[in-house]
Design a protein around this motif. Sequence first.
Motif, PDB file in Angstrom:
ATOM      1  N   ARG A 169      13.041  -0.957  -1.761  1.00  0.00           N
ATOM      2  CA  ARG A 169      14.117  -1.965  -1.733  1.00  0.00           C
ATOM      3  C   ARG A 169      15.063  -1.711  -0.574  1.00  0.00           C
ATOM      4  O   ARG A 169      15.480  -2.640   0.126  1.00  0.00           O
ATOM      5  CB  ARG A 169      14.892  -1.961  -3.049  1.00  0.00           C
ATOM      6  CG  ARG A 169      14.207  -2.674  -4.194  1.00  0.00           C
ATOM      7  CD  ARG A 169      15.181  -2.973  -5.326  1.00  0.00           C
ATOM      8  NE  ARG A 169      15.771  -1.752  -5.865  1.00  0.00           N
ATOM      9  CZ  ARG A 169      15.250  -1.066  -6.869  1.00  0.00           C
ATOM     10  NH1 ARG A 169      14.120  -1.461  -7.425  1.00  0.00           N
ATOM     11  NH2 ARG A 169      15.841   0.032  -7.312  1.00  0.00           N
ATOM     12  N   ARG A 170      15.423  -0.449  -0.363  1.00  0.00           N
ATOM     13  CA  ARG A 170      16.365  -0.120   0.709  1.00  0.00           C
ATOM     14  C   ARG A 170      15.757  -0.343   2.086  1.00  0.00           C
ATOM     15  O   ARG A 170      16.479  -0.609   3.048  1.00  0.00           O
ATOM     16  CB  ARG A 170      16.805   1.342   0.600  1.00  0.00           C
ATOM     17  CG  ARG A 170      17.580   1.670  -0.653  1.00  0.00           C
ATOM     18  CD  ARG A 170      18.345   2.971  -0.484  1.00  0.00           C
ATOM     19  NE  ARG A 170      17.501   4.109  -0.194  1.00  0.00           N
ATOM     20  CZ  ARG A 170      17.008   4.934  -1.097  1.00  0.00           C
ATOM     21  NH1 ARG A 170      17.268   4.725  -2.390  1.00  0.00           N
ATOM     22  NH2 ARG A 170      16.267   5.966  -0.750  1.00  0.00           N
ATOM     23  N   SER A 171      14.446  -0.216   2.196  1.00  0.00           N
ATOM     24  CA  SER A 171      13.798  -0.282   3.504  1.00  0.00           C
ATOM     25  C   SER A 171      13.396  -1.694   3.905  1.00  0.00           C
ATOM     26  O   SER A 171      12.953  -1.902   5.035  1.00  0.00           O
ATOM     27  CB  SER A 171      12.549   0.609   3.519  1.00  0.00           C
ATOM     28  OG  SER A 171      11.574   0.115   2.612  1.00  0.00           O
ATOM     29  N   ARG A 194       6.793   8.450 -13.970  1.00  0.00           N
ATOM     30  CA  ARG A 194       7.627   7.246 -14.066  1.00  0.00           C
ATOM     31  C   ARG A 194       8.829   7.339 -13.133  1.00  0.00           C
ATOM     32  O   ARG A 194       9.259   6.349 -12.541  1.00  0.00           O
ATOM     33  CB  ARG A 194       8.085   7.038 -15.512  1.00  0.00           C
ATOM     34  CG  ARG A 194       6.981   6.615 -16.458  1.00  0.00           C
ATOM     35  CD  ARG A 194       7.530   6.242 -17.825  1.00  0.00           C
ATOM     36  NE  ARG A 194       6.483   5.794 -18.733  1.00  0.00           N
ATOM     37  CZ  ARG A 194       5.773   6.585 -19.499  1.00  0.00           C
ATOM     38  NH1 ARG A 194       6.000   7.897 -19.484  1.00  0.00           N
ATOM     39  NH2 ARG A 194       4.828   6.105 -20.298  1.00  0.00           N
ATOM     40  N   GLU A 195       9.375   8.554 -13.001  1.00  0.00           N
ATOM     41  CA  GLU A 195      10.504   8.753 -12.087  1.00  0.00           C
ATOM     42  C   GLU A 195      10.062   8.506 -10.646  1.00  0.00           C
ATOM     43  O   GLU A 195      10.777   7.879  -9.867  1.00  0.00           O
ATOM     44  CB  GLU A 195      11.062  10.164 -12.217  1.00  0.00           C
ATOM     45  CG  GLU A 195      12.209  10.443 -11.237  1.00  0.00           C
ATOM     46  CD  GLU A 195      12.544  11.910 -11.095  1.00  0.00           C
ATOM     47  OE1 GLU A 195      13.403  12.236 -10.257  1.00  0.00           O
ATOM     48  OE2 GLU A 195      11.922  12.741 -11.800  1.00  0.00           O
ATOM     49  N   VAL A 196       8.879   8.991 -10.300  1.00  0.00           N
ATOM     50  CA  VAL A 196       8.380   8.790  -8.948  1.00  0.00           C
ATOM     51  C   VAL A 196       8.198   7.305  -8.661  1.00  0.00           C
ATOM     52  O   VAL A 196       8.577   6.818  -7.596  1.00  0.00           O
ATOM     53  CB  VAL A 196       7.055   9.541  -8.731  1.00  0.00           C
ATOM     54  CG1 VAL A 196       6.510   9.269  -7.336  1.00  0.00           C
ATOM     55  CG2 VAL A 196       7.257  11.040  -8.919  1.00  0.00           C
ATOM     56  N   MET A 248       0.824  -1.199   0.000  1.00  0.00           N
ATOM     57  CA  MET A 248       0.000   0.000   0.000  1.00  0.00           C
ATOM     58  C   MET A 248       0.865   1.258   0.000  1.00  0.00           C
ATOM     59  O   MET A 248       1.740   1.420   0.856  1.00  0.00           O
ATOM     60  CB  MET A 248      -0.909   0.005   1.233  1.00  0.00           C
ATOM     61  CG  MET A 248      -1.790   1.239   1.347  1.00  0.00           C
ATOM     62  SD  MET A 248      -2.994   1.357  -0.014  1.00  0.00           S
ATOM     63  CE  MET A 248      -4.118   0.010   0.449  1.00  0.00           C
ATOM     64  N   ILE A 249       0.640   2.129  -0.953  1.00  0.00           N
ATOM     65  CA  ILE A 249       1.325   3.415  -1.034  1.00  0.00           C
ATOM     66  C   ILE A 249       0.322   4.513  -0.710  1.00  0.00           C
ATOM     67  O   ILE A 249      -0.732   4.604  -1.354  1.00  0.00           O
ATOM     68  CB  ILE A 249       1.919   3.663  -2.443  1.00  0.00           C
ATOM     69  CG1 ILE A 249       2.782   2.486  -2.891  1.00  0.00           C
ATOM     70  CG2 ILE A 249       2.712   4.972  -2.445  1.00  0.00           C
ATOM     71  CD1 ILE A 249       3.972   2.201  -2.032  1.00  0.00           C
ATOM     72  N   ALA A 250       0.620   5.343   0.274  1.00  0.00           N
ATOM     73  CA  ALA A 250      -0.244   6.463   0.629  1.00  0.00           C
ATOM     74  C   ALA A 250       0.246   7.710  -0.104  1.00  0.00           C
ATOM     75  O   ALA A 250       1.434   8.037  -0.053  1.00  0.00           O
ATOM     76  CB  ALA A 250      -0.241   6.688   2.132  1.00  0.00           C
ATOM     77  N   VAL A 268      10.053   5.258  -5.777  1.00  0.00           N
ATOM     78  CA  VAL A 268       9.284   4.486  -4.805  1.00  0.00           C
ATOM     79  C   VAL A 268       9.857   3.075  -4.689  1.00  0.00           C
ATOM     80  O   VAL A 268      10.090   2.558  -3.591  1.00  0.00           O
ATOM     81  CB  VAL A 268       7.789   4.434  -5.192  1.00  0.00           C
ATOM     82  CG1 VAL A 268       7.065   3.335  -4.408  1.00  0.00           C
ATOM     83  CG2 VAL A 268       7.124   5.778  -4.953  1.00  0.00           C
ATOM     84  N   LYS A 269      10.094   2.449  -5.829  1.00  0.00           N
ATOM     85  CA  LYS A 269      10.648   1.094  -5.821  1.00  0.00           C
ATOM     86  C   LYS A 269      12.027   1.053  -5.178  1.00  0.00           C
ATOM     87  O   LYS A 269      12.350   0.124  -4.421  1.00  0.00           O
ATOM     88  CB  LYS A 269      10.713   0.550  -7.256  1.00  0.00           C
ATOM     89  CG  LYS A 269       9.351   0.268  -7.879  1.00  0.00           C
ATOM     90  CD  LYS A 269       9.497  -0.243  -9.306  1.00  0.00           C
ATOM     91  CE  LYS A 269       8.145  -0.573  -9.921  1.00  0.00           C
ATOM     92  NZ  LYS A 269       8.281  -1.042 -11.316  1.00  0.00           N
TER      93      LYS A 269
END
Length: 224
Positions: free
Chosen positions: A117-119, A106-108, A2-4, A112-113
Amino acid sequence: MMIAIVEDEPKLANLMQGYLTQAGFDTVVYHDGEQALKSILEAPPALLLLDLMLPGLDGMSVCRELRKTNTELPIIMLTARVEEIDRLLGLEIGADDYICKPYSPREVVARVKAVLRRSQPKTDGADQDESFFLDETKAMVTIHGAHCELTRVELFLLKALHDKPGHILSRDQLMHRIYTDNRIVSDRTIDSHVKKLRQKLHDLHPGAEYVHSVYGIGYKFEKP
């Protein structure tokens, strides 16, 4: 996941929602800070896209309140003014990334991806990557078995960036972490140390870039 999306411009919020949905994410949209803060505290999403300028409670205040109880939630701040990024970095409010409008949807999605990945929590053995190793006790960095010694400033500089992979650090932030005696140092001095550090890393791993410059903002560390 889920992305807010917290964005008071409906057209922009709908555009981002469409791109993120197409990328396979679930989404929820909030148009004001107070509503978003209340809902996110009750049910945190996988990541938060947070506009800086919001009616009522602004994005900076929302981020600060969330960080009081949740230090793990990935937050990407959105701002319409590039100079605001310097102020946000200086305040160190706890965002994981910053994007300046106008931006490509597309950059956003890509950012986000990358932040997700880092988190992601490390599983057993997931952090056993020995391709890059920073030995603070010996002031030495090793990449794929090749190593070199670092100066005190280079060590502190690389550690500051390496400790927050993908997170942009401004020159002022790096300055305060390197020089603890509050001496006055110019931006050019930081840039000079970064240049020398980059050359050492390049000598160990030709063609790879570990320390990335973010134009007008600062530097970040990312493995190639």
